[in-house]
Structure formats: C-alpha cells, structure tokens
Design an enzyme around this catalytic site. Structure first.
Site, PDB file in Angstrom:
ATOM      1  N   ASN A 228       0.802  -1.224   0.000  1.00  8.34           N
ATOM      2  CA  ASN A 228       0.000   0.000   0.000  1.00  8.34           C
ATOM      3  C   ASN A 228       0.837   1.277   0.000  1.00  8.34           C
ATOM      4  O   ASN A 228       0.359   2.325  -0.404  1.00  8.34           O
ATOM      5  CB  ASN A 228      -0.976   0.009   1.174  1.00  8.34           C
ATOM      6  CG  ASN A 228      -0.341  -0.386   2.478  1.00  8.34           C
ATOM      7  OD1 ASN A 228       0.200  -1.477   2.613  1.00  8.34           O
ATOM      8  ND2 ASN A 228      -0.377   0.513   3.448  1.00  8.34           N
TER       9      ASN A 228
ATOM     10  N   HIS B  21     -13.684   0.355  -0.417  1.00  7.29           N
ATOM     11  CA  HIS B  21     -13.398   1.783  -0.532  1.00  7.29           C
ATOM     12  C   HIS B  21     -12.097   2.109  -1.248  1.00  7.29           C
ATOM     13  O   HIS B  21     -11.813   3.267  -1.525  1.00  7.29           O
ATOM     14  CB  HIS B  21     -13.479   2.475   0.835  1.00  7.29           C
ATOM     15  CG  HIS B  21     -12.332   2.244   1.761  1.00  7.29           C
ATOM     16  ND1 HIS B  21     -11.322   3.160   1.915  1.00  7.29           N
ATOM     17  CD2 HIS B  21     -12.042   1.231   2.599  1.00  7.29           C
ATOM     18  CE1 HIS B  21     -10.456   2.705   2.822  1.00  7.29           C
ATOM     19  NE2 HIS B  21     -10.875   1.544   3.250  1.00  7.29           N
TER      20      HIS B  21
ATOM     21  N   CYS C 292      -2.889   5.195   8.042  1.00  8.08           N
ATOM     22  CA  CYS C 292      -3.162   4.613   9.347  1.00  8.08           C
ATOM     23  C   CYS C 292      -2.100   5.013  10.359  1.00  8.08           C
ATOM     24  O   CYS C 292      -2.330   5.003  11.555  1.00  8.08           O
ATOM     25  CB  CYS C 292      -3.208   3.093   9.249  1.00  8.08           C
ATOM     26  SG  CYS C 292      -4.030   2.535   7.770  1.00  8.08           S
TER      27      CYS C 292
HETATM   28  C1  LIG Z   1      -6.639  -0.128   3.173  1.00  2.00           C
HETATM   29  C2  LIG Z   1      -5.942  -1.418   3.366  1.00  2.00           C
HETATM   30  C3  LIG Z   1      -6.395  -2.351   4.304  1.00  2.00           C
HETATM   31  C4  LIG Z   1      -7.530  -2.057   5.251  1.00  2.00           C
HETATM   32  O1  LIG Z   1      -8.778  -2.029   4.611  1.00  2.00           O
HETATM   33  P1  LIG Z   1     -10.015  -1.367   5.380  1.00  2.00           P
HETATM   34  O2  LIG Z   1     -11.182  -1.673   4.504  1.00  2.00           O
HETATM   35  O3  LIG Z   1      -9.704   0.085   5.452  1.00  2.00           O
HETATM   36  O4  LIG Z   1     -10.113  -2.038   6.696  1.00  2.00           O
HETATM   37  C5  LIG Z   1      -5.730  -3.549   4.427  1.00  2.00           C
HETATM   38  N1  LIG Z   1      -4.676  -3.836   3.644  1.00  2.00           N
HETATM   39  C6  LIG Z   1      -4.216  -2.975   2.717  1.00  2.00           C
HETATM   40  C7  LIG Z   1      -3.060  -3.364   1.863  1.00  2.00           C
HETATM   41  C8  LIG Z   1      -4.824  -1.739   2.552  1.00  2.00           C
HETATM   42  O5  LIG Z   1      -4.350  -0.890   1.650  1.00  2.00           O
END
Ligand SMILES: *Cc1c(COP(=O)(O)O)cnc(C)c1O
Length: 397
Positions: free
Chosen positions: A154, A204, A327
């Site tokens: 991410n 999302h 986060c």
């Molecule tokens: C955003 C994200 C998550 C968390 O997803 P949520 O729906 O916000 O709980 C987990 N893993 C990765 C790689 C992400 O980018």
C-alpha cells in the site's frame, strides 16, 4: 486564479463513483427489505445479494459460495489469519509466514497470535520492496499453518510474485492468504490459476463505500466462523447484510476489473513522468521497484524535508497526498515499510506517496511537477538538517 484540486491519495481511499452510488441508492429507501424476510421485499434483496456474490466471484475466478462479505479489508485479514491459526493449531501447526512490510491489519494480527503461542516468520524484503517465492519455500516447515503475503504494497506499490508463491504453498500443502486490497482493479486476479486459498479485498479502495469488503475462502479451506448469530453468509459471518454496500461493492468491482490493461497502459507513462520529474530534484530516491509496481503509485523520499510539512504545503496547492500510510500518520515513527527497504530514519521521514486512478490527466502531472520543486525548495530553505547536509557535502541517498 483558482487552485487546481488533485486527489493523489487513492491508496488511502476513493470516492464512491456515480455509477456505484446509483446502483446502491434504491437499497436505502425503496428496496430496504431484510434479505432474511419471507415477503417479496425481503426475497428480492436476498436475490440481489446472491447476484452480487456471483458477480464478485466472477471477477476473481471464484465460485459464489467462496465469497463472504465483510466490513472491509482489516476484518477480512483478521478473519483469514486468526481463522487459519485456530483451525490448524488443533493439528499441531503453530507457525505462520508473512513479510515485514504487510499492512498493520496483517502485522498486528500476527503479533497478537505470537502472544497466543504461535511462531511467526517475518520475511525480509529486498531493497526493491519484493519477496521471492524461494524465500517462502525456504521458510516453510512441518508445522507451518499459513503463508500470508500481500499482493501489492500500500505504500510503495510493489507487486509480489503471488502465483509463484501460491504454487509453492499448494505443493507443500500450506494455506496461502493474500491481502489484495491494493491489487484489486490494478492487477488481473484469478484465485484458481494463482493457487490462492484466501484473499482479502476492500470496497473503498476501488470506488465502493467504506465499511464493506469481502474474503474469498477456497472451498475445502475450513476456518471457524467469524461472527456467531444468524445464518447470513452461510452462517460464517452473522448479521443482517449491508445490502447497499454489497451491491455497491459488486458494481465497483465489475467496473474496476473490466479494463485493467487499458488502465495500466494509460497510467504507466503518466506515473513514470512523475517519477522521473521528481527524481530530478537533488537527493531524492524512488522507493520500491519501478517494474513490479502498481501503475498508479509513486513513492519518493526527498532528503531534507519532513513528510508532514510537505503534505501540508502541498494541500495548500490543492494536492492531497500522503507520506507513509494514512493509518500511521499522526505518529512520528517512520513507516515500517520504508524502514524495511533499508532506508535510514532521516530519509524515510521525508517521503511522499502519490497514488492515482484513471482520472489523472497530463495537466495534473504538469501541475504536480511544477509545484513539488517549489515546495521542496521552500522547506529545504527552512531546514537546519538540510543546511548541515549541504555544508558537510553529505549525500543521504
Ligand atoms: C486499506 C488497506 C487495508 C484495510 O482495509 P479497510 O477496509 O480500510 O479495513 C488492508 N490492507 C491494505 C493493503 C490496505 O491498503
């Protein structure tokens, strides 16, 4: 003059698209029935959820009965990992393999399991931000219960060799989970061809609403139910379905996966212009492989600037970007992902992540490339650290 507004943080979240919103709207006020109810208003929604499940499955190469709707990526990751740990501990398997640069939804779940008697191997990643199937193969033991490796990172957007890891895990009889939250819509996914046993996704990140996601669980992978209660999600995750969210997720996933090649062909040259343009600034470095990289991800460290200050100034120019992951912003610790690449703290602190979708234009790219050097100059001009670096003629990257 009005400032251009550029949303460059699609890896953090995305707007619900018009088409997705339109698909969802009837399910708030017109088709509001509980899918478990007997009358037509309920049964129609039961059918709508069934239909959404089938469409999600089709996008991933799965069977509808292998798709479970959840409240997002974090929940899917928690369920997959704790579920596998629970199921296999009974057979004496208490070892988990993951990587050091997973999302916290995976890392903190693994740390939790360590406190409950599991042993976790955290594979290091290369300076390019990649793991190899060989590393996974070498780490597998008799008592390995699960391998969990993210599909795409991410922060730095690197894409892992998921099919190869899947094949090794299948050959060795070890379950394989992947957090594919960032990969969905950017990389073609086929859970069968890639030997994936469990896969997490989150709405999302691809224009569905927040708070809805899914976990693919291959038929034959038996993990405990997540929420006990009614019979929803085949009794695996009880609770009245988030019908509008599920409908939105299915529509968004169809749109996101219908022309991935086209998206890659469009975005890659724009991304590379951004990378090359920003790298012209002295003492900058690209974080993560350029080749095995999401088409919409740019992550660059800029020595002598502080990530948060950079983001604030960029916001003033209408550019919404990120430094590390959303986060962890608010904490002053540098990103664990950037540290895993071997960056020193000073360099990791000055990092910028830009993440894009198809709506990025050439004009946006030009504007960003015009703005960033100005902002960097201004910040470096006020930075005692940069002054020292210049005085001593040091190079940190
Ligand atoms: C955003 C994200 C998550 C968390 O997803 P949520 O729906 O916000 O709980 C987990 N893993 C990765 C790689 C992400 O980018």
């Amino acid at each position: 003059m009005e400032t251009r507004q550029i949303y460059a943080d699609h890896a953090a979240t995305t707007a619900v698209s018009d088409e997705v919103l339109a698909a969802m709207l009837p399910y708030f006020q017109t088709n509001y029935g509980n899918p478990s109810s007997i009358y037509a208003l309920g049964r129609e929604n039961e059918r709508a959820v069934m239909d959404a499940r089938a469409r999600v499955a089709a996008c991933l190469g799965a069977q509808p009965s292998e798709i479970f709707f959840t409240a997002g990526g974090s929940e899917s990751d928690n369920w997959a990992i704790k579920g596998a740990a629970d199921a296999l501990a009974a057979k004496g398997k208490r070892h988990i393999i993951t990587t050091v640069f997973e999302h916290h939804a995976v890392l903190h779940t693994c740390e939790f399991l360590e406190k409950h008697g599991f042993e976790v191997t955290y594979l290091p990643v290369s300076p390019e931000g990649l793991v190899t199937a060989q590393q996974v193969a070498d780490a597998i033991r008799e008592d390995t219960a699960l391998v969990t490796v993210m599909y795409a990172n991410n922060e730095i957007g690197t894409i892992q060799p998921i099919a190869e890891i899947g094949q090794i895990c299948r050959e060795r009889g070890v379950w394989f989970h992947t957090d594919a939250v960032q990969a969905v819509g950017n990389v073609p996914i086929d859970v069968k061809a890639q030997n994936i046993d469990m896969l997490s996704l989150s709405g999302h990140k691809f224009h569905a609403p927040k708070g809805v996601g899914a976990l693919y669980i291959r038929k034959g992978v038996r993990i405990p139910n997540l929420i006990h209660g009614g019979g929803q999600e085949a009794g695996r995750r009880a609770g009245t379905e988030n019908v509008p969210g599920i409908i939105g997720l299915a529509r968004a996933l169809e749109i996101a996966t219908q022309d991935i090649e086209g998206k890659i062909a469009y975005l890659t040259p724009l991304r590379d212009q951004l990378i090359d343009g920003i790298l012209k600034i002295d003492q900058t470095r690209l974080n993560g492989s350029r080749e095995a990289r999401l088409c919409g991800n740019v992550n660059i460290s800029i020595v002598g600037v502080e990530g948060e200050s950079l983001l604030l100034l960029l916001d003033g120019f209408g550019i919404r970007a990120s430094s590390g992951s959303a986060c962890t912003s608010g904490s002053l610790d540098p990103s664990h992902v950037l540290l895993s690449l071997g960056l020193i703290h000073e360099v990791a602190h000055g990092s910028l992540r830009l993440s894009f979708d198809r709506d990025l234009t050439q004009e946006d790219v030009d504007y960003i490339l015009d703005t960033i050097p100005k902002v960097v100059d201004r910040l470096r001009g006020m930075s005692p650290m940069w002054e020292t670096i210049c005085k001593e003629g040091k190079r940190l990257v």
